[in-house]
Design an enzyme around this catalytic site. Structure first.
Site, PDB file in Angstrom:
ATOM      1  N   GLY A 153     -24.792 -15.024 -10.926  1.00 29.33           N
ATOM      2  CA  GLY A 153     -24.617 -14.181 -11.631  1.00 29.33           C
ATOM      3  C   GLY A 153     -24.384 -14.555 -13.063  1.00 29.33           C
ATOM      4  N   GLY A 154     -23.796 -14.040 -14.047  1.00 29.49           N
ATOM      5  CA  GLY A 154     -23.020 -14.073 -15.389  1.00 29.49           C
ATOM      6  C   GLY A 154     -23.297 -15.259 -15.571  1.00 29.49           C
ATOM      7  N   GLY A 187     -57.649 -16.068 -33.232  1.00 35.12           N
ATOM      8  CA  GLY A 187     -56.355 -16.089 -33.485  1.00 35.12           C
ATOM      9  C   GLY A 187     -56.137 -17.390 -33.196  1.00 35.12           C
ATOM     10  N   ALA A 188     -56.119 -18.195 -31.934  1.00 34.39           N
ATOM     11  CA  ALA A 188     -55.399 -19.329 -31.629  1.00 34.39           C
ATOM     12  C   ALA A 188     -55.617 -20.396 -32.458  1.00 34.39           C
ATOM     13  CB  ALA A 188     -55.799 -19.598 -30.158  1.00 34.39           C
TER      14      ALA A 188
HETATM   15  C1  HXC Z   1     -12.044 -18.874  -6.610  1.00 33.24           C
HETATM   16  C2  HXC Z   1     -13.457 -19.936  -5.435  1.00 33.24           C
HETATM   17  C3  HXC Z   1     -14.482 -19.051  -5.669  1.00 33.24           C
HETATM   18  C4  HXC Z   1     -14.593 -18.623  -6.897  1.00 33.24           C
HETATM   19  C5  HXC Z   1     -15.484 -20.766  -4.339  1.00 33.24           C
HETATM   20  N1  HXC Z   1     -14.267 -20.974  -4.456  1.00 33.24           N
HETATM   21  N2  HXC Z   1     -15.782 -19.741  -5.628  1.00 33.24           N
HETATM   22  N3  HXC Z   1     -12.339 -19.325  -5.390  1.00 33.24           N
HETATM   23  N4  HXC Z   1     -12.953 -17.924  -7.253  1.00 33.24           N
HETATM   24  N5  HXC Z   1     -15.727 -17.937  -7.378  1.00 33.24           N
HETATM   25  C6  HXC Z   1     -13.332 -21.478  -3.257  1.00 33.24           C
HETATM   26  C7  HXC Z   1     -13.807 -21.086  -1.910  1.00 33.24           C
HETATM   27  O1  HXC Z   1     -12.677 -19.991  -1.818  1.00 33.24           O
HETATM   28  C8  HXC Z   1     -13.272 -21.694  -1.751  1.00 33.24           C
HETATM   29  O2  HXC Z   1     -11.914 -22.552  -1.373  1.00 33.24           O
HETATM   30  C9  HXC Z   1     -13.919 -23.541  -2.419  1.00 33.24           C
HETATM   31  O3  HXC Z   1     -13.843 -23.272  -3.133  1.00 33.24           O
HETATM   32  C10 HXC Z   1     -15.303 -23.999  -1.704  1.00 33.24           C
HETATM   33  O4  HXC Z   1     -15.771 -23.082  -1.770  1.00 33.24           O
HETATM   34  P1  HXC Z   1     -16.974 -23.007  -0.073  1.00 33.24           P
HETATM   35  O5  HXC Z   1     -17.276 -21.449  -0.401  1.00 33.24           O
HETATM   36  O6  HXC Z   1     -15.840 -23.454   0.737  1.00 33.24           O
HETATM   37  O7  HXC Z   1     -18.061 -23.989  -1.232  1.00 33.24           O
HETATM   38  P2  HXC Z   1     -19.891 -23.650  -0.170  1.00 33.24           P
HETATM   39  O8  HXC Z   1     -19.735 -23.120   1.217  1.00 33.24           O
HETATM   40  O9  HXC Z   1     -19.966 -24.925  -0.790  1.00 33.24           O
HETATM   41  O10 HXC Z   1     -20.317 -22.494  -1.197  1.00 33.24           O
HETATM   42  C11 HXC Z   1     -20.409 -22.255  -2.980  1.00 33.24           C
HETATM   43  C12 HXC Z   1     -20.768 -20.985  -3.122  1.00 33.24           C
HETATM   44  C13 HXC Z   1     -19.363 -20.119  -2.929  1.00 33.24           C
HETATM   45  C14 HXC Z   1     -21.531 -20.651  -3.158  1.00 33.24           C
HETATM   46  C15 HXC Z   1     -20.569 -21.172  -4.801  1.00 33.24           C
HETATM   47  O11 HXC Z   1     -18.726 -20.189  -2.559  1.00 33.24           O
HETATM   48  C16 HXC Z   1     -19.038 -18.885  -3.236  1.00 33.24           C
HETATM   49  O12 HXC Z   1     -20.414 -17.989  -2.369  1.00 33.24           O
HETATM   50  N6  HXC Z   1     -18.392 -18.761  -3.914  1.00 33.24           N
HETATM   51  C17 HXC Z   1     -17.854 -17.115  -4.850  1.00 33.24           C
HETATM   52  C18 HXC Z   1     -19.655 -17.186  -5.283  1.00 33.24           C
HETATM   53  C19 HXC Z   1     -18.755 -15.634  -6.083  1.00 33.24           C
HETATM   54  O13 HXC Z   1     -19.397 -14.857  -6.092  1.00 33.24           O
HETATM   55  N7  HXC Z   1     -19.049 -15.936  -7.785  1.00 33.24           N
HETATM   56  C20 HXC Z   1     -18.506 -14.772  -8.280  1.00 33.24           C
HETATM   57  C21 HXC Z   1     -19.573 -14.114  -9.266  1.00 33.24           C
HETATM   58  S1  HXC Z   1     -18.843 -13.199 -10.324  1.00 33.24           S
HETATM   59  P3  HXC Z   1     -10.716 -22.713   0.085  1.00 33.24           P
HETATM   60  O14 HXC Z   1      -9.830 -22.209  -0.192  1.00 33.24           O
HETATM   61  O15 HXC Z   1     -11.639 -21.810   1.216  1.00 33.24           O
HETATM   62  O16 HXC Z   1     -11.686 -23.788   0.669  1.00 33.24           O
HETATM   63  C22 HXC Z   1     -19.395 -14.073 -11.478  1.00 33.24           C
HETATM   64  C23 HXC Z   1     -19.559 -13.417 -12.896  1.00 33.24           C
HETATM   65  C24 HXC Z   1     -19.799 -13.921 -14.263  1.00 33.24           C
HETATM   66  O17 HXC Z   1     -19.187 -14.918 -11.475  1.00 33.24           O
HETATM   67  C25 HXC Z   1     -19.521 -13.321 -14.990  1.00 33.24           C
HETATM   68  C26 HXC Z   1     -20.238 -13.948 -16.468  1.00 33.24           C
HETATM   69  C27 HXC Z   1     -20.263 -12.734 -17.628  1.00 33.24           C
END
Ligand code: HXC
Length: 516
Positions: A171-172, A406-407
């Site tokens: 994402g961002g 030009g290059a």
């Molecule tokens: C809080 C999070 C988290 C998040 C992961 N965790 N991402 N907690 N906020 N964004 C936690 C999980 O709940 C989990 O906790 C632990 O971290 C490990 O994650 P897993 O999912 O077990 O790991 P894995 O299978 O390796 O997968 C990794 C992952 C997945 C692909 C990154 O965690 C995921 O899809 N996370 C969410 C991604 C997401 O949608 N993020 C927001 C994006 S928007 P537990 O306690 O259950 O083990 C964004 C906006 C930014 O980032 C904008 C900037 C301008």
């Protein structure tokens, strides 16, 4: 509590901070083939030099049961230490703590260390392994990303900023690395994409795996987002250390000089044999680069992207330089959109960090065709002209063979403030190649001739004899000297040494407006 008890309490606390999200999560991290945040810090910094700060920072979110999920230091390790015995700052996201997600406090820690890096004039390395914005914190986390982007932007060109992507960056969150100077990724670990495979499929119907969408290989080769790709984390951090060795600490300094270099007068008699006598035939420009630089030590940047253009760091007589060159063995070294972007970015990176530019030219021209025109070769090609023209570092070039149209101008020519411009005797410098030029200028003569094939060939030969050599350009002062290939190393070193104290400034203004 006695003073001694307080001390042992501190030691207990500190021990706990080093465990991140706990032994189980560290094990899970290792089982995915990933190192922990602290193990990565150890690979980056000289042994025993890292000083952590923000060690006891914790988040203050109470929603969604977060009050029970507190870890000292939260989801990022930050601090400073020495890399190649020079000061460097870093953050390393800790995936074992809530998936390395960015909380308000994590962003404050990162911003704090970025501010220190900028005010101390030292490079900054971000190690990324994170699930993105801390979902439980919502807007505070988003604000944190914005604060980081702002600092990436304000410190761009002030201190070198390097991103190492060794986990998810989605994402961002991808935009912080994208604003930095260099992105490193490790195959199988680093992932970088705006929307994941599920969203891609839901919106476009495309089925794509995570690795195909945002893995290291595609980011290095297709999108060009990533500059360096490695097989494992150890090699990756070696690469970061090596890159930092070519760069200065900040924009006010020059890169450090190495005293480990080979003979300045080294004659390379084989150089002439690398170029085929027939100028339509390809050869490998990297062979030329490796023969003339110090110790054949070339750190190629963006190796997998736009293979028709080579950029990278090397040294001449111990002084760091940025090398730019066409690669005639790939698409004849033509300048297209990707090559222009790659080259322009590299010129600007070198210029802002006082790294002189050495350019080797063998370019048939800009890439023709509707695909390139419609996608904006004019706008992208203009970046290269802009970048070379505005650069104030020493600029030395050698026209190896073709330099057309030009290059020719774009490639560090005199008119773009090239300081010293050399050519090899086989250089062809003209508005266009002989075939195209004759077809245009002598169109009528050829069509009216009885033996129009032979006439055309005669005219091509005459044109080649007259115009496609370096002497006309040298006669006008656009080429400073025509040099024997074997003398190239010596000539480049002499020119760079002469230009060491070059000092020019551009007209005062807020900032230029490079075509983007
Ligand atoms: C809080 C999070 C988290 C998040 C992961 N965790 N991402 N907690 N906020 N964004 C936690 C999980 O709940 C989990 O906790 C632990 O971290 C490990 O994650 P897993 O999912 O077990 O790991 P894995 O299978 O390796 O997968 C990794 C992952 C997945 C692909 C990154 O965690 C995921 O899809 N996370 C969410 C991604 C997401 O949608 N993020 C927001 C994006 S928007 P537990 O306690 O259950 O083990 C964004 C906006 C930014 O980032 C904008 C900037 C301008």
């Amino acid at each position: 509590m006695s003073n001694k008890q307080r001390l042992s309490q501190l030691n207990e606390y500190r021990k706990k901070t080093r465990q991140g999200g706990g032994a189980k999560r560290i094990e899970a991290q290792h089982s995915k083939g990933k190192l922990t945040a602290r193990e990565r810090i150890d690979l980056l910094f000289d042994a025993g030099t890292f000083e952590e700060i923000g060690t006891f920072a914790i988040h203050r979110c109470v929603d969604f049961g977060m009050a029970e999920q507190q870890y000292a230091g939260d989801s990022v390790v930050v601090g400073y230490g020495r890399v190649n015995n020079r000061l460097c700052f870093a953050f390393s996201q800790d995936f074992t703590v809530l998936g390395g997600s960015l909380s308000e406090i994590a962003s404050r820690k990162i911003c704090g260390v970025m501010d220190l890096a900028a005010s101390s004039g030292a490079p900054f390395v971000g190690i990324l392994d994170s699930g993105g914005a801390r979902i439980q914190e919502g807007i505070d986390s988003l604000n944190g990303y914005g604060e980081i982007f702002t600092r990436n932007t304000l410190y761009s060109g002030v201190i070198p900023q390097i991103s190492v992507i060794v986990g998810p960056t989605a994402g961002g969150a991808v935009y912080s690395p994208a604003i930095t100077d260099f992105i490193f990724m490790v195959k199988g670990l680093g992932q970088s994409y705006i929307t994941g495979p599920d969203v891609v499929e839901a919106v476009t119907g495309e089925k794509v795996s995570l690795e195909e969408l945002g893995g290291a290989t595609v980011n290095a080769s297709k999108s060009g987002n990533c500059h360096f790709v490695y097989e494992n984390e150890e090699e990756c951090f070696d690469g970061v250390r090596s890159l930092l060795g070519f760069l200065p600490q900040n924009h006010n300094e020059s890169p450090v000089t190495s005293d480990n270099y080979d003979d300045i007068n080294r004659q390379e008699e084989e150089l002439i044999d690398i170029i085929p006598d027939n100028s339509a035939q390809a050869y490998d420009m990297k062979k030329i680069i490796l023969k003339v630089i110090d110790n054949a030590d070339f750190l190629e940047v963006h190796q997998k992207f736009a293979g028709n253009f080579i950029v990278g760091f090397a040294r001449f007589a111990g002084e760091s330089v940025g090398i730019l060159a066409q690669q005639p063995s790939y698409m004849a070294g033509v300048l297209d959109i990707d090559a222009s972007d790659k080259a322009a970015r590299f010129v600007r990176t070198c210029d802002c960090f006082n790294v002189p530019l050495v350019t080797f030219v063998d370019v048939p021209g800009y890439m023709p065709g509707t695909d390139q025109e419609f996608r904006g070769i004019i706008r992208h090609g203009a970046k290269l002209l802009f970048a070379y023209a505005e650069a104030t570092v020493p600029k030395v070039s050698v026209i190896i063979r073709k330099a057309y149209g030009g290059a020719y101008i774009a490639m560090s020519s005199k008119s773009l403030r090239g300081d010293i411009n050399y050519a090899w005797p086989m250089a062809e410098i003209a508005v266009m190649g002989p075939e195209a030029a004759v077809g245009f200028v002598n169109r009528q003569e050829i069509s009216e001739a009885k033996d129009n094939k032979e006439t055309k060939q005669r005219l091509i030969d005459e044109y080649r004899e007259r115009f496609t050599n370096p002497y006309m350009a040298a006669a006008r002062g656009y080429i400073d000297d025509v040099i024997a290939p074997c003398d190239t190393r010596y000539k480049l070193i002499k020119a760079l040494q002469m230009l060491k104290n070059k000092d020019i400034t551009n007209p005062p203004r807020k900032h230029g407006n490079i075509p983007l």
